[in-house]
Design an enzyme around this catalytic site. Sequence first.
Site, PDB file in Angstrom:
ATOM      1  N   ASN A 105       3.310  -0.843  16.264  1.00  0.00           N
ATOM      2  CA  ASN A 105       4.312  -0.886  15.207  1.00  0.00           C
ATOM      3  C   ASN A 105       4.445  -2.257  14.553  1.00  0.00           C
ATOM      4  O   ASN A 105       4.742  -2.362  13.369  1.00  0.00           O
ATOM      5  CB  ASN A 105       5.669  -0.468  15.790  1.00  0.00           C
ATOM      6  CG  ASN A 105       6.832  -0.863  14.921  1.00  0.00           C
ATOM      7  OD1 ASN A 105       7.078  -0.278  13.874  1.00  0.00           O
ATOM      8  ND2 ASN A 105       7.570  -1.895  15.358  1.00  0.00           N
TER       9      ASN A 105
ATOM     10  N   SER B 162       1.753   2.529   6.184  1.00  0.00           N
ATOM     11  CA  SER B 162       2.678   2.419   5.048  1.00  0.00           C
ATOM     12  C   SER B 162       2.193   3.308   3.918  1.00  0.00           C
ATOM     13  O   SER B 162       1.017   3.695   3.861  1.00  0.00           O
ATOM     14  CB  SER B 162       2.727   0.966   4.557  1.00  0.00           C
ATOM     15  OG  SER B 162       3.502   0.842   3.374  1.00  0.00           O
TER      16      SER B 162
ATOM     17  N   TYR C  56      -1.403  -7.078   2.251  1.00  0.00           N
ATOM     18  CA  TYR C  56      -0.640  -6.078   3.009  1.00  0.00           C
ATOM     19  C   TYR C  56      -1.221  -4.683   2.826  1.00  0.00           C
ATOM     20  O   TYR C  56      -1.454  -3.955   3.804  1.00  0.00           O
ATOM     21  CB  TYR C  56       0.821  -6.115   2.556  1.00  0.00           C
ATOM     22  CG  TYR C  56       1.707  -5.098   3.232  1.00  0.00           C
ATOM     23  CD1 TYR C  56       2.162  -5.291   4.532  1.00  0.00           C
ATOM     24  CD2 TYR C  56       2.095  -3.933   2.565  1.00  0.00           C
ATOM     25  CE1 TYR C  56       2.982  -4.355   5.151  1.00  0.00           C
ATOM     26  CE2 TYR C  56       2.916  -2.992   3.181  1.00  0.00           C
ATOM     27  CZ  TYR C  56       3.356  -3.213   4.466  1.00  0.00           C
ATOM     28  OH  TYR C  56       4.165  -2.284   5.077  1.00  0.00           O
TER      29      TYR C  56
ATOM     30  N   LYS D  65      -2.907  -1.949   5.508  1.00  0.00           N
ATOM     31  CA  LYS D  65      -2.339  -0.622   5.740  1.00  0.00           C
ATOM     32  C   LYS D  65      -3.366   0.480   5.479  1.00  0.00           C
ATOM     33  O   LYS D  65      -3.387   1.501   6.179  1.00  0.00           O
ATOM     34  CB  LYS D  65      -1.083  -0.429   4.887  1.00  0.00           C
ATOM     35  CG  LYS D  65       0.055  -1.369   5.295  1.00  0.00           C
ATOM     36  CD  LYS D  65       0.452  -1.140   6.733  1.00  0.00           C
ATOM     37  CE  LYS D  65       1.202  -2.243   7.380  1.00  0.00           C
ATOM     38  NZ  LYS D  65       1.615  -1.971   8.756  1.00  0.00           N
TER      39      LYS D  65
ATOM     40  N   ILE E  44      12.268   1.452   3.986  1.00  0.00           N
ATOM     41  CA  ILE E  44      13.138   1.696   5.124  1.00  0.00           C
ATOM     42  C   ILE E  44      14.027   0.466   5.300  1.00  0.00           C
ATOM     43  O   ILE E  44      13.569  -0.667   5.142  1.00  0.00           O
ATOM     44  CB  ILE E  44      12.322   1.938   6.420  1.00  0.00           C
ATOM     45  CG1 ILE E  44      11.332   3.088   6.239  1.00  0.00           C
ATOM     46  CG2 ILE E  44      13.261   2.205   7.593  1.00  0.00           C
ATOM     47  CD1 ILE E  44      11.935   4.453   6.064  1.00  0.00           C
TER      48      ILE E  44
END
Length: 263
Positions: free
Chosen positions: A92, A144, A159, A163, A192
């Site tokens: 995670n 993601s 990023y 992902k 989130i």
Amino acid sequence: MTDQKLAGKVAIVTGGGSGIGRASVLEFARNGAKVVMLDRTPEHAEKVKRQIEQEGGEAFVIACDIEHPQQVEEAVKQAAEKWGRLDIVFANAGINGAMTPIETMDIEAWDQTIHINLRGTFATVKYAIPYMKEKGGSILINSSINGNRVFSNIGFSAYSTTKAGQVAFMKMAALELAQYKIRVNAICPGAIKTNIDDNTYPSEDLKEVQIEVNFPDGGQPLEDGPGRPDQVAKLALFLASEDSDHITGTEIYCDGAESLLHG
């Protein structure tokens, strides 16, 4: 404790001290799992551990920065030996990292995001395999919507690359590990409410490459605002449990249709 979908199981969660990791740790523990948190901020994970113990569960904290593979190897070994087995791994932990135009992004900033998000996931899975081969189990990867359905968050090239890479790695791992009855799946959250923005570093020149887009009012069609960590944790519980015993090699979106609007 309530329902015991994970009774007798041992779970590792990286980044278990906050956000989605914390919510998942609590969900796993409430469903009977003994949980080991690998966290580079162990003081936060210790608070979660105390909450679990107050609720009657069992948890253990190991200081570990997934950017350093040798720490991951030792932490996974320690976690597996703590209760003599390993059934569930939730990779995670991660960062948003630099939010910068490709032209001006430092190689060091690129490397840090790649090392933490992608190499850290690889190391977590790699070092868990020997402890899961005998009994099988479930590996989850927190990916993601970015890099998979959404490519409009300009500046997130590093990023999004990590992902997308996590999902490709998940599919390769799912096929390779199926012979050991190890299932591998990815969760792709949208926005989130977590503290991951603390690990986001937008540059001053980002506005020079951003494209003006006027989306409809409201970014999450299903709900009026971002999702919650516990909503992702419920999905993690499903994928960790025998309720999903025929699901592997799959990415599941948990975003209230946000990615369909913003993709």
